[in-house]
Scaffold this active site. Structure first.
Site, short mmCIF file in Angstrom:
data_model
loop_
_atom_site.label_atom_id
_atom_site.label_comp_id
_atom_site.label_asym_id
_atom_site.label_seq_id
_atom_site.Cartn_x
_atom_site.Cartn_y
_atom_site.Cartn_z
N ASP A 180 4.15 -5.13 -5.52
CA ASP A 180 4.91 -3.31 -5.71
C ASP A 180 6.45 -3.77 -6.02
O ASP A 180 7.14 -4.77 -4.91
CB ASP A 180 4.87 -2.66 -4.82
CG ASP A 180 6.06 -1.37 -4.75
OD1 ASP A 180 6.53 -1.38 -5.69
OD2 ASP A 180 6.13 -0.96 -3.18
N LYS B 296 16.30 -3.77 -10.85
CA LYS B 296 14.95 -2.66 -11.46
C LYS B 296 16.01 -1.49 -11.98
O LYS B 296 15.25 -1.35 -12.96
CB LYS B 296 14.01 -2.13 -10.84
CG LYS B 296 13.05 -1.02 -10.63
CD LYS B 296 11.97 -1.05 -9.79
CE LYS B 296 10.93 0.06 -9.92
NZ LYS B 296 10.30 0.13 -9.20
N GLU C 239 2.80 3.47 -11.41
CA GLU C 239 3.09 3.58 -9.70
C GLU C 239 2.22 4.63 -8.87
O GLU C 239 1.30 4.56 -8.12
CB GLU C 239 4.16 3.43 -9.59
CG GLU C 239 5.60 1.98 -8.90
CD GLU C 239 7.25 2.28 -8.73
OE1 GLU C 239 7.28 3.39 -8.78
OE2 GLU C 239 7.47 1.75 -9.20
N ASP D 77 7.06 10.70 -4.24
CA ASP D 77 6.97 9.89 -4.08
C ASP D 77 8.72 9.75 -3.60
O ASP D 77 9.52 9.23 -4.49
CB ASP D 77 6.93 8.46 -4.87
CG ASP D 77 7.84 6.65 -4.63
OD1 ASP D 77 8.55 6.79 -3.95
OD2 ASP D 77 7.06 6.10 -5.60
#
Ligand code: AMP
Length: 624
Positions: free
Chosen positions: A10, A74, A173, A197
């Site tokens: 992850d 990211k 994800e 999330d």
């Protein structure tokens, strides 16, 4: 082809985790009591661009080395300067435009790509995995947000390559989160799954469709029906709400108007620490005491209750629920259609979040797994499927945004539509518009809008060396192929001349092939660095700074501290100093965990000193 274990990673914006699954099931690698297996996605570089520290070591010194400690890479991967512009004002390091309109980090003389930063995090995760498994690791499954476009997925693969990893699969994800719960094992009927999330800075909600296996192997299909979210919604907002409440109440109590923005940065950081701690405590307890002693007879005391927090955070959670409405509408579903809800991200530990989600969807959310580890665990499950250990599940994802090419008048002709399942293939014929034209430019775009300017440019492809022919005669067949990773490959050939052109790829926001190869070579040259030694050196450097900083604070406000508090600080400084000396003599005899513990002890002993810092800052503010 490489053999050996395939790990699941992850690669997060703020934290990253590596996991592995075998017959015993998935587990996080490199977890210890201090860090729990989470590696902050932080990398510190030296003035000439050499890596100095990764993970905790880089994060804990991020304030001292703010201009060369890179985080949130990211957000920049596979994106242009224009894309990332809104993020820049909150960053303490500088971001500049590199080749092909990419965003690069400026550290001293060096310009570093987001892929290189992510590669450093991946190197650290790989090192942990190799240490835990006792063998070399060369293959990985890496997760990305479901909404990542092709350039962002490609950038993720490039980062893997730079870290010496063959990225055998990119997986969404939310799909990984569902896999972590083993959802769908021998499912008898279709299920619709929501993955909610909510992390520190961002919120994503995805709706997945799980179909029972219909093929011979009884495999299942996960399909992403829709995604929605907010890149500026997370637990950090709640911390800020608490900080504002405390500052307002302190203003009221002490009869002066205090402003968050005018606090000295140390005082603000200290207040943030208290606020986040109170928030986290309220996930367990009904009440969290906050006590800030200004040391001049003025004490601010307040018991923050769960009810206080809930009224503060009400609008915040409503914002997340509005995204859920959008995701449902996009998937053309109602709440009644939802079978399960899976919670991911640290902020889903808050009872108010769980309560609202339960009330909204009318089902009990899945919270059994640690929300910080769920995605990595699922990536490991996926890795075991790819590796052939687990043949019961097959993953299918969809293309998040339509793919097309530029046509006359800067319009976009769609070739592969959004939500089509991968792998997907489409071919289209093109021709020339001018007599004797010997080259054709193809501009590849991604997006739902009709005009080039409203879509995202993925790259330009030039087919050159065509024999001169009248306009409209050449028959150029272009093929788009999106593979199982959601990565786009384009190829073209001219039918009349039979010419299969060597396509020159000029990515708009990615790295060129040469760059990737150069970086790969460079990274191999450095990959064998002794990471353990590196880590100790980092810890020593950071500890020296901690000691220096604490001593400066002590000199400034130490006189206002009780003698037992001063003694406790001196003791923890002494313990840290001893470790530094031990490392200087023989680095291999030092346990990095010892440094972490000594640092935690120092943090505990200096709370009172922070309070006094806040007080000093407030006083200075009042005197102005
Ligand atoms: P993530 O980005 O998923 O690591 O989530 C980090 C966010 O989760 C931060 O805002 C943390 O303050 C928050 N968080 C972590 N643990 C808890 C907890 N027990 N209760 C409330 N918030 C938490």
């Amino acid at each position: 082809m490489a053999a050996g274990p395939i790990i699941g990673i992850d690669l997060g914006t703020t934290n990253s985790v590596v996991a592995f699954a075998d017959e015993r099931g998935p587990r996080v690698l490199g977890a210890d009591d201090v860090t729990g297996g989470v590696v902050p996605s932080f990398a510190r570089f030296g003035p000439s661009g050499e890596i100095e520290a990764i993970g905790h070591a880089a994060k804990s010194s991020a304030v001292e080395f703010a201009d060369r400690t890179i985080h949130s890479a990211k957000r920049m991967m596979g994106r242009s300067m224009r894309d990332v512009a809104p993020d820049l004002e909150t960053l303490a390091f500088s971001v500049e435009e590199g080749a092909h309109d990419t965003a690069r980090f400026r550290v001293g003389e060096a310009l570093i790509s987001p892929q290189e930063v992510s590669a450093q995090i991946l190197v650290e995760l790989r090192r942990r995995a190799e240490q835990a498994l006792g063998e070399a690791v060369e293959r990985a499954v890496i997760t990305v947000p479901a909404y990542f476009d092709d350039a962002q997925r490609q950038a993720t693969r490039d980062a893997g390559r730079l870290a010496g990893l063959d990225v055998v699969r990119i997986v969404n994800e939310p799909t990984a989160a569902a896999l972590a719960y083993g959802i769908g094992v021998r499912a008898a009927e279709e299920q619709r799954i929501v993955v909610f999330d909510l992390g520190g800075g961002t919120f994503d909600v995805s709706i997945l469709l799980l179909s029972p296996g219909e093929n011979a192997a009884g495999a299942e299909f996960f399909e992403v029906l829709s995604t929605a979210g907010d890149t500026r919604l997370g637990g950090d907002d709640v911390d800020r709400l608490i900080m504002r409440l405390l500052i307002d109440e302190m203003s009221g109590q002490f009869g002066t108007q205090l402003e968050l923005s005018s606090l000295a940065s140390e005082a603000r950081q200290a207040l943030r620490t208290f606020s986040e701690a109170a928030k986290v405590r309220l996930s367990e307890d009904a009440e969290a005491p906050v006590r800030i002693d200004l040391g001049d007879g003025r004490v601010f005391e307040r018991a923050l209750t769960r009810a206080d927090l809930e009224s503060l955070a009400n609008d915040w959670i409503e914002q997340a629920m509005r995204c859920c409405d959008r995701a449902l509408a996009d998937a053309k579903l109602g709440v009644k259609d939802i079978d399960r809800v899976i919670m991911v991200g640290g902020s889903t530990r808050m009872p108010i979040v769980r309560d609202r989600v339960r009330a909204f969807f009318g089902v009990e959310p899945y919270t059994a797994l640690d929300p910080d580890l769920v995605v990595a665990l699922g990536a490991a499950v996926q890795a075991s499927i790819v590796g052939g250990l687990d043949r019961s599940r097959l993953l299918l994802d969809v293309i998040p945004l339509s793919l097309g090419v530029e046509t006359q008048g800067a319009a976009v002709a769609k070739m592969i539509m959004r939500n089509q399942m991968t792998p997907a293939r489409a071919t289209e014929m093109f021709t020339t518009s001018v007599d004797g034209q010997t080259s054709i430019k193809l501009h590849v775009l991604q997006g739902e809008r009709e005009m080039v300017e409203d879509c995202r440019s993925l790259g330009e492809f030039h087919l050159s060396g065509l024999p001169p022919m009248p306009a409209g005669v050449p028959q150029l067949e272009v093929e788009f192929l999106v593979d199982a990773n959601g990565v786009l490959n384009v190829s073209a050939f001219e039918r009349r001349s039979g010419k299969r052109a060597a396509l020159q790829v000029a990515p708009s926001h990615g790295l060129s092939r040469e760059e990737v190869e150069r970086m790969e070579e460079e990274s191999f040259a450095h990959a064998r660095d002794d990471m353990q030694r590196h880590r100790i050196v980092d810890l020593v450097t950071n500890s020296r700074l901690d000691i220096k900083w604490t001593r400066e604070q002590l000199n400034r406000v130490g006189g206002k501290l009780a003698s037992d508090v001063r003694t406790a600080i001196e003791d923890s400084l002494g313990a840290l100093q001893k470790l530094i000396e031990q490392a200087d003599t023989d680095w291999s005899s030092v346990d990095p965990g010892g440094f972490q513990q000594a640092k935690e002890a120092l943090d505990r002993s200096t709370i009172r000193m922070h309070e006094i810092s806040i007080a000093e800052s407030l006083r200075a503010d009042e005197e102005k």
